[in-house]
Motif scaffolding. Structure first.
Motif, PDB file in Angstrom:
ATOM      1  N   MET A   3       0.839  -1.195   0.000  1.00  0.00           N
ATOM      2  CA  MET A   3       0.000   0.000   0.000  1.00  0.00           C
ATOM      3  C   MET A   3       0.877   1.250   0.000  1.00  0.00           C
ATOM      4  O   MET A   3       1.866   1.326   0.729  1.00  0.00           O
ATOM      5  CB  MET A   3      -0.892   0.024   1.252  1.00  0.00           C
ATOM      6  CG  MET A   3      -1.883  -1.119   1.330  1.00  0.00           C
ATOM      7  SD  MET A   3      -3.192  -0.942   0.105  1.00  0.00           S
ATOM      8  CE  MET A   3      -4.200  -2.368   0.518  1.00  0.00           C
ATOM      9  N   LYS A   4       0.495   2.227  -0.806  1.00  0.00           N
ATOM     10  CA  LYS A   4       1.266   3.463  -0.906  1.00  0.00           C
ATOM     11  C   LYS A   4       0.445   4.593  -0.271  1.00  0.00           C
ATOM     12  O   LYS A   4      -0.708   4.826  -0.649  1.00  0.00           O
ATOM     13  CB  LYS A   4       1.556   3.757  -2.370  1.00  0.00           C
ATOM     14  CG  LYS A   4       2.740   4.679  -2.592  1.00  0.00           C
ATOM     15  CD  LYS A   4       3.078   4.685  -4.087  1.00  0.00           C
ATOM     16  CE  LYS A   4       4.090   5.757  -4.407  1.00  0.00           C
ATOM     17  NZ  LYS A   4       4.353   5.822  -5.853  1.00  0.00           N
ATOM     18  N   ILE A   5       1.070   5.283   0.691  1.00  0.00           N
ATOM     19  CA  ILE A   5       0.342   6.265   1.503  1.00  0.00           C
ATOM     20  C   ILE A   5       1.105   7.582   1.522  1.00  0.00           C
ATOM     21  O   ILE A   5       2.321   7.612   1.755  1.00  0.00           O
ATOM     22  CB  ILE A   5       0.174   5.737   2.952  1.00  0.00           C
ATOM     23  CG1 ILE A   5      -0.636   4.434   2.952  1.00  0.00           C
ATOM     24  CG2 ILE A   5      -0.503   6.782   3.829  1.00  0.00           C
ATOM     25  CD1 ILE A   5      -0.490   3.620   4.207  1.00  0.00           C
ATOM     26  N   LEU A   6       0.379   8.685   1.285  1.00  0.00           N
ATOM     27  CA  LEU A   6       0.941  10.030   1.397  1.00  0.00           C
ATOM     28  C   LEU A   6       0.507  10.618   2.736  1.00  0.00           C
ATOM     29  O   LEU A   6      -0.671  10.591   3.083  1.00  0.00           O
ATOM     30  CB  LEU A   6       0.443  10.915   0.255  1.00  0.00           C
ATOM     31  CG  LEU A   6       0.821  12.400   0.302  1.00  0.00           C
ATOM     32  CD1 LEU A   6       2.332  12.592   0.237  1.00  0.00           C
ATOM     33  CD2 LEU A   6       0.133  13.164  -0.838  1.00  0.00           C
ATOM     34  N   VAL A   7       1.484  11.137   3.490  1.00  0.00           N
ATOM     35  CA  VAL A   7       1.237  11.688   4.825  1.00  0.00           C
ATOM     36  C   VAL A   7       1.531  13.185   4.803  1.00  0.00           C
ATOM     37  O   VAL A   7       2.582  13.603   4.312  1.00  0.00           O
ATOM     38  CB  VAL A   7       2.127  10.994   5.881  1.00  0.00           C
ATOM     39  CG1 VAL A   7       1.810  11.538   7.273  1.00  0.00           C
ATOM     40  CG2 VAL A   7       1.954   9.480   5.836  1.00  0.00           C
ATOM     41  N   VAL A  44       6.068   9.797   2.178  1.00  0.00           N
ATOM     42  CA  VAL A  44       5.452   8.736   1.382  1.00  0.00           C
ATOM     43  C   VAL A  44       5.896   7.408   1.983  1.00  0.00           C
ATOM     44  O   VAL A  44       7.097   7.190   2.210  1.00  0.00           O
ATOM     45  CB  VAL A  44       5.871   8.820  -0.097  1.00  0.00           C
ATOM     46  CG1 VAL A  44       5.295   7.632  -0.875  1.00  0.00           C
ATOM     47  CG2 VAL A  44       5.398  10.133  -0.720  1.00  0.00           C
ATOM     48  N   TYR A  45       4.927   6.567   2.261  1.00  0.00           N
ATOM     49  CA  TYR A  45       5.199   5.239   2.825  1.00  0.00           C
ATOM     50  C   TYR A  45       4.738   4.165   1.860  1.00  0.00           C
ATOM     51  O   TYR A  45       3.688   4.301   1.224  1.00  0.00           O
ATOM     52  CB  TYR A  45       4.462   5.052   4.148  1.00  0.00           C
ATOM     53  CG  TYR A  45       5.177   5.622   5.351  1.00  0.00           C
ATOM     54  CD1 TYR A  45       5.820   4.787   6.275  1.00  0.00           C
ATOM     55  CD2 TYR A  45       5.204   6.996   5.577  1.00  0.00           C
ATOM     56  CE1 TYR A  45       6.474   5.308   7.384  1.00  0.00           C
ATOM     57  CE2 TYR A  45       5.863   7.529   6.682  1.00  0.00           C
ATOM     58  CZ  TYR A  45       6.490   6.671   7.579  1.00  0.00           C
ATOM     59  OH  TYR A  45       7.141   7.192   8.672  1.00  0.00           O
ATOM     60  N   GLU A  46       5.515   3.120   1.737  1.00  0.00           N
ATOM     61  CA  GLU A  46       5.070   1.871   1.115  1.00  0.00           C
ATOM     62  C   GLU A  46       4.919   0.866   2.237  1.00  0.00           C
ATOM     63  O   GLU A  46       5.911   0.433   2.841  1.00  0.00           O
ATOM     64  CB  GLU A  46       6.075   1.389   0.069  1.00  0.00           C
ATOM     65  CG  GLU A  46       6.004   2.183  -1.230  1.00  0.00           C
ATOM     66  CD  GLU A  46       6.859   1.598  -2.336  1.00  0.00           C
ATOM     67  OE1 GLU A  46       7.596   0.622  -2.064  1.00  0.00           O
ATOM     68  OE2 GLU A  46       6.789   2.112  -3.468  1.00  0.00           O
ATOM     69  N   LEU A 103      10.049   8.486   1.280  1.00  0.00           N
ATOM     70  CA  LEU A 103      10.322   9.912   1.149  1.00  0.00           C
ATOM     71  C   LEU A 103       9.919  10.604   2.445  1.00  0.00           C
ATOM     72  O   LEU A 103       8.821  10.381   2.953  1.00  0.00           O
ATOM     73  CB  LEU A 103       9.528  10.517  -0.015  1.00  0.00           C
ATOM     74  CG  LEU A 103       9.694  12.030  -0.219  1.00  0.00           C
ATOM     75  CD1 LEU A 103      11.081  12.349  -0.776  1.00  0.00           C
ATOM     76  CD2 LEU A 103       8.611  12.584  -1.148  1.00  0.00           C
ATOM     77  N   LEU A 104      10.822  11.411   2.992  1.00  0.00           N
ATOM     78  CA  LEU A 104      10.538  12.219   4.182  1.00  0.00           C
ATOM     79  C   LEU A 104      11.025  13.634   3.915  1.00  0.00           C
ATOM     80  O   LEU A 104      12.193  13.836   3.575  1.00  0.00           O
ATOM     81  CB  LEU A 104      11.252  11.655   5.414  1.00  0.00           C
ATOM     82  CG  LEU A 104      10.779  10.303   5.950  1.00  0.00           C
ATOM     83  CD1 LEU A 104      11.769   9.767   6.974  1.00  0.00           C
ATOM     84  CD2 LEU A 104       9.394  10.427   6.583  1.00  0.00           C
TER      85      LEU A 104
END
Length: 354
Positions: A1-5, A17-19, A25-26
């Motif tokens: 799952m790919k999540i934008l925080v 960005v988390y996978e 990406l931080l």
């Protein structure tokens, strides 16, 4: 799952960005006073900050393809803890409704929802600062006109609680914890089996004073000050949150600078910091009474938990209550990502804001 925080703060916007559980990406995008000056209200910064997030994604060659976007929750009406799907009611309350506080966290749901709508995925918030799980006794103050409410570091406190529980092979819901977030504001909460049954209003003036907040003040003196004619409403509100606490006493909220002054022999700075820690310890000890002395651990978190001097002084005063553990900094970005992931994987129910 790919999540934008997305986590907006007063002078920066953190994004990640988390996978699944891994960050790919931080970024911490800082905003100068000059950049923010054209905006009269915080919510007017929405498009400006959103574009900066999109620019960072483009610069990192990350396409706008996400399973979810999750933002830091704003100061809307009091709600139970958990993950909430962003809906129109939440957007309306943030823009026009019940939001009483002009804080940058209010941008979190607005930016997350707009990006998610454009790319066709789900959008969430989790454990905003208005999480309210107070016991009935905790809500009652000495005036029916002013019931107690909680505005606290719910997201980070609950993330730290779960991390501590995992580390000892237990569930958060199995434990009684007192957690203190030591940041620009200081919040102290009693967590009883997965619910924060008592917490202070760390924004509006309750609890210990902090680098930027006044904490609890003598009520009659405050009323007299309001009618003295010396200050406007806006100026006095700043004396509660912003130009208050260490900032008012010492002219800065920078703990590194203050500790350097103490190291160089500034006894007034030492006195003020020690007074702050005295009141923090007193508030932590008060939560022991809420839990009737049944405390599994006391957890210290937030930026000031990096300081050996601060942690040692608090441990000296409160160590008799329960074991004290430190979790320096804050865990908000990972906490947001993991909350969204848990919903996407069906491990946590999503709640509806209404």
């Amino acid at each position: 799952m790919k999540i934008l925080v997305i986590n907006p703060g007063s002078t920066s916007t953190k994004m990640a960005v988390y996978e699944d559980e891994q960050p790919i990406l931080l970024r911490n995008i800082t905003h100068t006073a000059e950049e923010l000056a054209p905006f009269d209200a915080i919510t007017e910064q929405q498009n400006f900050r959103k574009q900066l997030v999109l620019d960072e994604l483009a610069a990192a060659d990350i396409p706008l393809e996400f399973d979810a976007v999750i933002g830091r929750g704003g100061l809307v009406k009091p709600i139970a803890g958990g993950v909430y799907e962003i809906n129109q009611q939440m957007i309306d309350d943030t823009l026009h409704g019940c939001v009483m506080h002009n804080h940058a966290c209010n941008l979190g749901c607005l930016i997350a929802h707009e990006i998610a709508k454009e790319i066709g995925c789900r959008s969430f918030i989790a454990d905003p600062g208005v999480v309210d799980e107070l016991s009935p006794l905790a809500r009652i103050s000495g005036s029916p006109l002013m019931p107690r409410i909680a505005i606290w570091h719910a997201l980070n406190q609950r993330a730290i609680a779960r991390r501590y529980a995992r580390g000892i092979g237990k569930e958060y819901e199995d434990l009684n914890l007192i957690i203190c977030h030591l940041g620009g504001g200081i919040s102290v909460a009693a967590h009883e089996h997965g619910r924060a049954i008592d917490a202070n209003n760390a924004l509006d003036g309750e609890g210990p004073f902090s680098p930027e907040r006044a904490g609890s003040l003598p009520a009659a003196d405050l009323i007299r000050l309001c009618f003295s004619g010396k200050y406007s409403e806006k100026q006095l509100l700043k004396r509660i949150a912003g130009k208050a606490g260490l900032n008012a006493h010492l002219g800065t909220n920078n703990m590194r600078e203050i500790q350097e002054r103490i190291k160089n022999g500034d006894e007034h700075a030492r006195l003020i910091v020690d007074a702050m820690l005295y009141h923090v310890a007193k508030n932590i000890a008060a939560e022991a009474a809420v839990l009737c002395g049944h405390i599994d651990a006391i957890l210290l978190t937030g930026g000031m938990a990096h300081s050996e001097y601060i942690v040692n002084e608090l441990r000296r005063r409160i160590g008799f209550l329960a074991p004290v553990y430190t979790f320096p900094g804050e865990d908000e970005m990972q906490a947001l990502a993991l909350n969204a992931l848990a919903v996407l994987q069906g491990k946590r129910d999503v709640k509806i804001y209404s």
